[in-house]
Design a protein around this motif. Structure first.
Motif, PDB file in Angstrom:
ATOM      1  N   PRO A  98       0.670  -0.788  -0.184  1.00  0.00           N
ATOM      2  CA  PRO A  98      -0.091   0.109   0.532  1.00  0.00           C
ATOM      3  C   PRO A  98       1.099   1.360  -0.216  1.00  0.00           C
ATOM      4  CG  PRO A  98       0.528  -1.483   2.294  1.00  0.00           C
ATOM      5  CD  PRO A  98       0.647  -1.306   1.328  1.00  0.00           C
ATOM      6  N   GLY A  99      -0.109   2.379  -0.131  1.00  0.00           N
ATOM      7  CA  GLY A  99       0.787   3.308  -0.260  1.00  0.00           C
ATOM      8  C   GLY A  99       2.124   3.917  -1.490  1.00  0.00           C
ATOM      9  N   ALA A 100       2.480   5.045  -1.575  1.00  0.00           N
ATOM     10  CA  ALA A 100       3.214   5.335  -2.622  1.00  0.00           C
ATOM     11  C   ALA A 100       4.211   5.506  -2.254  1.00  0.00           C
ATOM     12  CB  ALA A 100       2.335   6.518  -3.473  1.00  0.00           C
ATOM     13  N   PHE A 101       5.223   6.055  -3.146  1.00  0.00           N
ATOM     14  CA  PHE A 101       6.919   6.803  -2.684  1.00  0.00           C
ATOM     15  C   PHE A 101       6.902   7.870  -4.213  1.00  0.00           C
ATOM     16  CE2 PHE A 101       7.602   1.913  -1.315  1.00  0.00           C
ATOM     17  CZ  PHE A 101       7.744   2.603  -0.030  1.00  0.00           C
TER      18      PHE A 101
ATOM     19  N   PRO B  71      -3.159   6.459  -7.389  1.00  0.00           N
ATOM     20  CA  PRO B  71      -5.015   7.067  -6.411  1.00  0.00           C
ATOM     21  C   PRO B  71      -4.894   7.504  -4.730  1.00  0.00           C
ATOM     22  CG  PRO B  71      -5.201   5.059  -6.696  1.00  0.00           C
ATOM     23  CD  PRO B  71      -4.232   5.155  -8.223  1.00  0.00           C
ATOM     24  N   THR B  72      -3.712   6.736  -4.551  1.00  0.00           N
ATOM     25  CA  THR B  72      -3.074   6.760  -3.397  1.00  0.00           C
ATOM     26  C   THR B  72      -2.696   8.649  -2.953  1.00  0.00           C
ATOM     27  OG1 THR B  72      -1.345   4.763  -3.147  1.00  0.00           O
ATOM     28  CG2 THR B  72      -1.531   6.578  -1.501  1.00  0.00           C
ATOM     29  N   ILE B  73      -1.876   9.232  -4.431  1.00  0.00           N
ATOM     30  CA  ILE B  73      -1.817  10.789  -3.996  1.00  0.00           C
ATOM     31  C   ILE B  73      -2.445  11.899  -5.092  1.00  0.00           C
ATOM     32  CG2 ILE B  73       1.107   9.736  -2.709  1.00  0.00           C
ATOM     33  CD1 ILE B  73       1.766  10.170  -6.515  1.00  0.00           C
ATOM     34  N   HIS B  74      -3.162  10.883  -5.788  1.00  0.00           N
ATOM     35  CA  HIS B  74      -4.001  11.904  -7.213  1.00  0.00           C
ATOM     36  C   HIS B  74      -5.478  12.259  -6.913  1.00  0.00           C
ATOM     37  CE1 HIS B  74      -0.209  11.121  -9.505  1.00  0.00           C
ATOM     38  NE2 HIS B  74       0.513  12.538  -8.963  1.00  0.00           N
TER      39      HIS B  74
END
Lengths: 225, 83
Positions: A98-101, B71-74
């Motif tokens: 999960p999440g993003a870098f 979708p996590t950040i945008h």
């Protein structure tokens, strides 16, 4: 049985990973992504680099290469999968974790040794360490800031899926010891299975005694031994 | 079939730090400009043939979901115009 180090266009830590694994006695080989995973698969490493020039977002293109469907399938079957640096970005972009870098808070590429605190020592990736042990491993990335929404972060912590956090030399989790602005100083996490892990620091660059000052990263790669 | 241009705009969700925009803002201020904020976004102009504007919008939205946005950040939005 072999550990496949998957090489994409622009991967550049694939040889380092093979060397470090071979040093530990692991049968590892580079696999060009278009050639697919070998039948006698023992593990998978998604190595660091700049796959596809970091176009769009770091890891975005490689994450959508056909081989990644096979990597996800293998991960679901329990094959150990490790994503390092660009491999971590590929792993998170492909939904392995999960999440993003994303872009470092400094907006700069950062290449430096960092301290990591081992958050749990009962996983394949950390059983060589003690709980709370501090290790020194290098980072080299421009997009390593771990971002995740608050609820998902709470779940990650509740499920005990944080493997490493950036810390100072004494193991304290501080803003000053956070090289890239990562949420919760998170440097590495587990997938849904604990046989899947991604981390921004480079354990393969802290394994060979003749290369680095630190060999603290060796314990991570020992998951494949 | 009609030719459309679907414009997909991808931007960081509110509250997600944007270090590049922050650096750009500071550079503008160094040049003497006064501003109270700056946000950056990526824009993709996608030419495609579709039965109607709804279909063009749906397909461009799928492209955003599958690749253009994370979708996590945008967040993203799609606007469609006939070519």
């Amino acid at each position: 049985m072999t550990v496949a180090v998957v090489q994409f266009g622009g991967s550049n830590c694939d040889r380092d990973a093979v060397r470090a694994l071979s040093y530990l006695g692991v049968d590892a080989e580079r696999i060009w992504h278009e050639d697919g995973l070998p039948a006698d698969l023992d593990g998978i490493v998604l190595p660091g680099g700049f796959s596809y020039g970091d176009y769009l977002r770091a890891g975005a293109m490689a994450a959508r290469a056909p081989i990644m469907a096979a990597v996800r399938e293998a991960a679901e079957e329990g094959v150990p999968v490790l994503g390092v640096c660009n491999g971590a970005q590929i792993g998170s972009e492909s939904g392995l974790t999960p999440g993003a870098f994303t872009t470092n808070a400094s907006a700069r590429f950062q290449c430096e040794p960092v301290h990591l605190r081992v958050e749990r020592a009962d996983t394949p990736w950390t059983r060589a360490y003690g709980d709370g042990e501090v290790i020194e491993v290098p980072i080299a990335h421009g997009e390593g800031r771990f971002e995740i929404d608050d609820d998902a972060y709470d779940d990650l912590v509740a499920d005990d899926r944080v493997l490493f956090r950036y810390c100072d030399a004494d193991g304290a989790i501080t803003d000053d010891a956070n090289p890239n602005g990562s949420t919760g100083n998170v440097a590495g996490i587990l997938g849904e299975r604990e046989t899947v892990a991604v981390l921004m620091p480079h354990p393969e660059r802290a394994t060979l005694p003749d290369v680095a000052g630190s060999t603290d990263g060796e314990g991570v790669l020992r998951a494949f031994v | 079939m009609t030719g459309y241009t679907a414009t997909v705009t991808v931007r960081l969700k509110r509250g997600v730090l944007d270090p590049e925009a922050e650096t750009t803002r500071r550079a503008l201020e160094r040049l003497g400009f006064e501003l109270s904020g700056l946000r950056s976004a990526d824009r993709f102009d996608i030419d495609l043939e579709a039965e109607d504007a709804d279909e063009a919008e749906e397909r461009a939205g799928e492209m955003a979901e599958r690749l253009l946005a994370n979708p996590t950040i945008h967040d993203y939005e799609v606007a469609v115009a006939e070519k």
